[in-house]
Design a protein around this motif. Sequence first.
Motif, PDB file in Angstrom:
ATOM      1  N   ILE A  90      -8.274  -9.525   4.895  1.00 58.97           N
ATOM      2  CA  ILE A  90      -9.684  -9.973   4.713  1.00 58.97           C
ATOM      3  C   ILE A  90      -9.899 -10.473   3.304  1.00 58.97           C
ATOM      4  CG2 ILE A  90     -12.060  -9.522   4.415  1.00 58.97           C
ATOM      5  CD1 ILE A  90     -11.528  -7.080   6.522  1.00 58.97           C
ATOM      6  N   GLN A  91      -9.174  -9.600   2.354  1.00 60.80           N
ATOM      7  CA  GLN A  91      -9.410 -10.334   1.119  1.00 60.80           C
ATOM      8  C   GLN A  91      -8.811 -11.614   0.600  1.00 60.80           C
ATOM      9  OE1 GLN A  91      -8.002  -7.313  -1.762  1.00 60.80           O
ATOM     10  NE2 GLN A  91      -7.784  -8.613  -3.220  1.00 60.80           N
ATOM     11  N   HIS A  92      -7.513 -11.922   1.590  1.00 64.47           N
ATOM     12  CA  HIS A  92      -7.129 -13.183   1.459  1.00 64.47           C
ATOM     13  C   HIS A  92      -7.273 -14.276   2.153  1.00 64.47           C
ATOM     14  CE1 HIS A  92      -4.677 -11.192  -1.887  1.00 64.47           C
ATOM     15  NE2 HIS A  92      -4.474 -10.409  -1.159  1.00 64.47           N
ATOM     16  N   LYS A  93      -8.330 -14.080   3.123  1.00 64.74           N
ATOM     17  CA  LYS A  93      -8.697 -14.942   4.030  1.00 64.74           C
ATOM     18  C   LYS A  93      -7.734 -15.390   5.162  1.00 64.74           C
ATOM     19  CE  LYS A  93     -12.967 -16.423   1.582  1.00 64.74           C
ATOM     20  NZ  LYS A  93     -12.987 -15.308   0.687  1.00 64.74           N
ATOM     21  N   LEU A  94      -6.856 -14.287   5.509  1.00 71.60           N
ATOM     22  CA  LEU A  94      -5.809 -14.671   6.408  1.00 71.60           C
ATOM     23  C   LEU A  94      -6.104 -14.827   8.036  1.00 71.60           C
ATOM     24  CD1 LEU A  94      -3.189 -12.408   4.697  1.00 71.60           C
ATOM     25  CD2 LEU A  94      -3.704 -14.845   3.995  1.00 71.60           C
ATOM     26  N   LEU A  95      -7.345 -14.566   8.299  1.00 73.29           N
ATOM     27  CA  LEU A  95      -7.861 -14.383   9.665  1.00 73.29           C
ATOM     28  C   LEU A  95      -9.067 -15.313   9.869  1.00 73.29           C
ATOM     29  CD1 LEU A  95      -7.868 -10.369   9.782  1.00 73.29           C
ATOM     30  CD2 LEU A  95      -6.013 -12.074  10.476  1.00 73.29           C
ATOM     31  N   GLN A  96      -9.110 -16.528   9.235  1.00 72.37           N
ATOM     32  CA  GLN A  96     -10.160 -17.368   9.245  1.00 72.37           C
ATOM     33  C   GLN A  96     -10.286 -18.265  10.458  1.00 72.37           C
ATOM     34  OE1 GLN A  96     -11.736 -15.306   7.326  1.00 72.37           O
ATOM     35  NE2 GLN A  96     -12.742 -16.690   6.023  1.00 72.37           N
ATOM     36  N   ASN A  97      -9.005 -18.723  10.744  1.00 73.03           N
ATOM     37  CA  ASN A  97      -8.966 -20.114  11.832  1.00 73.03           C
ATOM     38  C   ASN A  97      -8.806 -19.614  13.150  1.00 73.03           C
ATOM     39  OD1 ASN A  97      -9.148 -21.703   9.553  1.00 73.03           O
ATOM     40  ND2 ASN A  97      -6.821 -21.337   9.289  1.00 73.03           N
ATOM     41  N   ASP A 286     -10.028  -3.542  17.896  1.00 76.32           N
ATOM     42  CA  ASP A 286     -10.900  -4.654  17.911  1.00 76.32           C
ATOM     43  C   ASP A 286     -12.018  -4.965  16.943  1.00 76.32           C
ATOM     44  OD1 ASP A 286      -9.048  -5.818  19.821  1.00 76.32           O
ATOM     45  OD2 ASP A 286     -10.607  -5.469  21.619  1.00 76.32           O
ATOM     46  N   LEU A 287     -12.483  -3.747  16.611  1.00 73.48           N
ATOM     47  CA  LEU A 287     -13.856  -3.657  15.627  1.00 73.48           C
ATOM     48  C   LEU A 287     -13.504  -3.602  14.362  1.00 73.48           C
ATOM     49  CD1 LEU A 287     -15.934  -1.431  18.018  1.00 73.48           C
ATOM     50  CD2 LEU A 287     -15.784  -3.825  17.973  1.00 73.48           C
ATOM     51  N   LEU A 288     -12.277  -3.126  13.875  1.00 72.26           N
ATOM     52  CA  LEU A 288     -11.988  -2.896  12.658  1.00 72.26           C
ATOM     53  C   LEU A 288     -12.206  -3.726  11.401  1.00 72.26           C
ATOM     54  CD1 LEU A 288     -11.329  -0.569  10.576  1.00 72.26           C
ATOM     55  CD2 LEU A 288      -8.733  -0.897  10.983  1.00 72.26           C
ATOM     56  N   VAL A 289     -11.650  -4.886  11.748  1.00 67.25           N
ATOM     57  CA  VAL A 289     -11.508  -5.911  10.954  1.00 67.25           C
ATOM     58  C   VAL A 289     -13.010  -6.570  10.341  1.00 67.25           C
ATOM     59  CG1 VAL A 289     -11.178  -8.477  10.325  1.00 67.25           C
ATOM     60  CG2 VAL A 289      -9.429  -7.250  11.831  1.00 67.25           C
ATOM     61  N   LYS A 290     -14.098  -6.510  11.408  1.00 68.30           N
ATOM     62  CA  LYS A 290     -15.398  -6.814  11.150  1.00 68.30           C
ATOM     63  C   LYS A 290     -15.985  -5.624  10.284  1.00 68.30           C
ATOM     64  CE  LYS A 290     -19.323  -9.002  13.119  1.00 68.30           C
ATOM     65  NZ  LYS A 290     -20.320  -8.683  14.128  1.00 68.30           N
ATOM     66  N   HIS A 291     -15.639  -4.480  10.948  1.00 69.36           N
ATOM     67  CA  HIS A 291     -16.243  -3.246  10.275  1.00 69.36           C
ATOM     68  C   HIS A 291     -15.993  -3.254   8.483  1.00 69.36           C
ATOM     69  CE1 HIS A 291     -18.060   0.666  10.030  1.00 69.36           C
ATOM     70  NE2 HIS A 291     -16.886   1.104   9.641  1.00 69.36           N
ATOM     71  N   LEU A 292     -14.689  -3.792   8.387  1.00 68.73           N
ATOM     72  CA  LEU A 292     -14.313  -3.669   6.582  1.00 68.73           C
ATOM     73  C   LEU A 292     -14.796  -4.966   6.196  1.00 68.73           C
ATOM     74  CD1 LEU A 292     -10.735  -1.954   6.895  1.00 68.73           C
ATOM     75  CD2 LEU A 292     -13.092  -1.063   6.417  1.00 68.73           C
ATOM     76  N   GLY A 293     -15.814  -5.767   6.732  1.00 65.97           N
ATOM     77  CA  GLY A 293     -16.424  -6.785   6.106  1.00 65.97           C
ATOM     78  C   GLY A 293     -15.502  -8.062   6.350  1.00 65.97           C
ATOM     79  N   GLY A 294     -14.498  -8.050   7.587  1.00 64.51           N
ATOM     80  CA  GLY A 294     -14.119  -9.555   7.776  1.00 64.51           C
ATOM     81  C   GLY A 294     -14.881 -10.349   9.065  1.00 64.51           C
ATOM     82  N   PRO A 295     -13.983 -11.151   9.486  1.00 63.88           N
ATOM     83  CA  PRO A 295     -14.630 -11.886  10.629  1.00 63.88           C
ATOM     84  C   PRO A 295     -14.506 -10.966  12.002  1.00 63.88           C
ATOM     85  CG  PRO A 295     -12.461 -12.973   9.918  1.00 63.88           C
ATOM     86  CD  PRO A 295     -12.855 -11.772   8.918  1.00 63.88           C
ATOM     87  N   ASP A 296     -14.765 -11.509  12.989  1.00 69.00           N
ATOM     88  CA  ASP A 296     -14.845 -10.769  14.225  1.00 69.00           C
ATOM     89  C   ASP A 296     -13.526 -11.024  14.901  1.00 69.00           C
ATOM     90  OD1 ASP A 296     -15.517  -9.255  16.480  1.00 69.00           O
ATOM     91  OD2 ASP A 296     -17.310 -10.711  17.066  1.00 69.00           O
ATOM     92  N   VAL A 297     -12.590 -10.327  14.521  1.00 69.58           N
ATOM     93  CA  VAL A 297     -11.116 -10.571  14.739  1.00 69.58           C
ATOM     94  C   VAL A 297     -10.639  -9.501  15.656  1.00 69.58           C
ATOM     95  CG1 VAL A 297      -8.751 -11.174  14.087  1.00 69.58           C
ATOM     96  CG2 VAL A 297     -10.846 -12.579  13.351  1.00 69.58           C
ATOM     97  N   PRO A 298     -10.074  -9.373  16.894  1.00 68.27           N
ATOM     98  CA  PRO A 298      -9.397  -8.377  17.521  1.00 68.27           C
ATOM     99  C   PRO A 298      -8.099  -7.940  16.889  1.00 68.27           C
ATOM    100  CG  PRO A 298      -9.337 -10.367  19.012  1.00 68.27           C
ATOM    101  CD  PRO A 298     -10.060 -10.484  17.872  1.00 68.27           C
ATOM    102  N   ALA A 299      -7.415  -6.854  17.390  1.00 69.02           N
ATOM    103  CA  ALA A 299      -6.192  -6.531  16.957  1.00 69.02           C
ATOM    104  C   ALA A 299      -5.651  -5.480  17.489  1.00 69.02           C
ATOM    105  CB  ALA A 299      -6.214  -5.966  15.324  1.00 69.02           C
ATOM    106  N   PHE A 300      -4.421  -5.347  17.283  1.00 68.54           N
ATOM    107  CA  PHE A 300      -3.319  -4.397  18.060  1.00 68.54           C
ATOM    108  C   PHE A 300      -2.282  -3.962  17.363  1.00 68.54           C
ATOM    109  CE2 PHE A 300      -0.094  -3.076  20.851  1.00 68.54           C
ATOM    110  CZ  PHE A 300      -0.602  -2.016  21.684  1.00 68.54           C
TER     111      PHE A 300
END
Length: 417
Positions: A90-97, A286-300
């Motif tokens: 999130i901090q380095h905006k690696l999940l923006q696109n 799936d909710l953690l990135v958004k919950h920590l202030g990032g975009p709505d990005v799923p994860a596994f």
Amino acid sequence: MAQSVKGMRDLFGAELRWFQHIEETARRVFGRHGYGEIRTPILEELDVFKRSVGESSDIVNKEMYQFTDKGGREVVMRPENTAGVVRAAIQHKLLQNNDPVLFYYIGQQFRYERMQTGRYRQFWQIGAESFGVATPESEAESLLMLHSFLTELGLKSLVFSINSVGTPESRPAFHAAFRAFFAQRADRFCEDCHRRIETNPLRVLDCKNERCQAALEGHPVITDHLDEASARHHARLKVLLTELGIPFEENPRLVRGLDYYTRTAFEVLSSDLGAQSALLGGGRYDLLVKHLGGPDVPAFGWAIGLDRLAMVLQQVRGEAPAPAPALLIPLGERAMLEALKLARTLWDAGVALQLETRGGALKKAMTSANRLGIQTVLILGDGELEGGTLTVKHMATGEQESWPVSEAASRLAARRD
Ligand code: HAM
């Protein structure tokens, strides 16, 4: 005499060689799948773990190495790496696109836990996190990678234990059914479970108390209370694992000890570790990135305990392969300089070689060689210098022979100790 802090150990010798072999295998296999390494700091702000691993978890509740630094910040020595990777992404905006982003990590984690077999307060994890894709296929990809990793290490009979923990939308239906079940037999559950049923009912399923596990007989199953999309997701994952030949079993009590999971959760247990010790664990969050202030990005993702994996490998495969270096012993002042020159040539040619630089008697050097488990000893004295040879002693057999110096590199490369 000072000792290492309880639960924290020094790694060296045979055990460390397994660590190194595992790490090399991980880098090779993960690299093949397109995962790139990420390294995050050991210290993170307290909030990172409170908001991800969760305030009701054992980890946050009682196991964190937490302190106030000299600047008054509340910091924690990371108990796991997923939260830190998410914070960094999130901090380095690696999940923006909306592109898939694949990371792996290898590093120390810290939990103030009770000591048991394979359980330490400083331990190592190797983990893989895949961001940006919500499909069961992305889970199959990650699990295939994990499967290759374990197979290439020589572990074959492991079974993946899987479950779905649903979503915040589907959970109230399960909670209602489960609370009703609990109420009917509340007296059979421990005090902790009485607390858990209020704060986080899923955790009751995971209680380590045998009486509670017995009282759970016939409990409502989360997968019977899933929303339609989560149920389809779970069914599809099972089809994929079956098609791909990844051995798995469903475990309706598997809920994991961290709060961030949605839908798929899984673990692999190893009988070599004693009861209840997981070799690895992971799932979808799936909710953690958004919950920590990032975009709505799923994860596994998942993480495997390196200390535990090394222990299992040691049990299954014995000592880690250790090519012992040869030892070059110069006798006398002139030989010492020549030995340095010869050793340099051999090192540059890729030969593993230790050089005896103490000078002095051959006997002392040979005694050390024995103690160090060296198999091949090369002796360079005045006689050898004259003749352009080396006296070679094979320690296992005691055999001795003479090699032309010019052939030392090729003969050493060909030896098998
Ligand atoms: P975890 O289940 O807490 O999950 O830990 C993963 C693995 O770390 C365990 O299965 C175990 O092998 C190892 N481990 C945990 N505690 C200790 C300990 N005290 N001593 C030795 N080994 C230990 C996580 O940490 C999640 N971050 C996994 C994950 C990644 N989920 C999604 N992505």
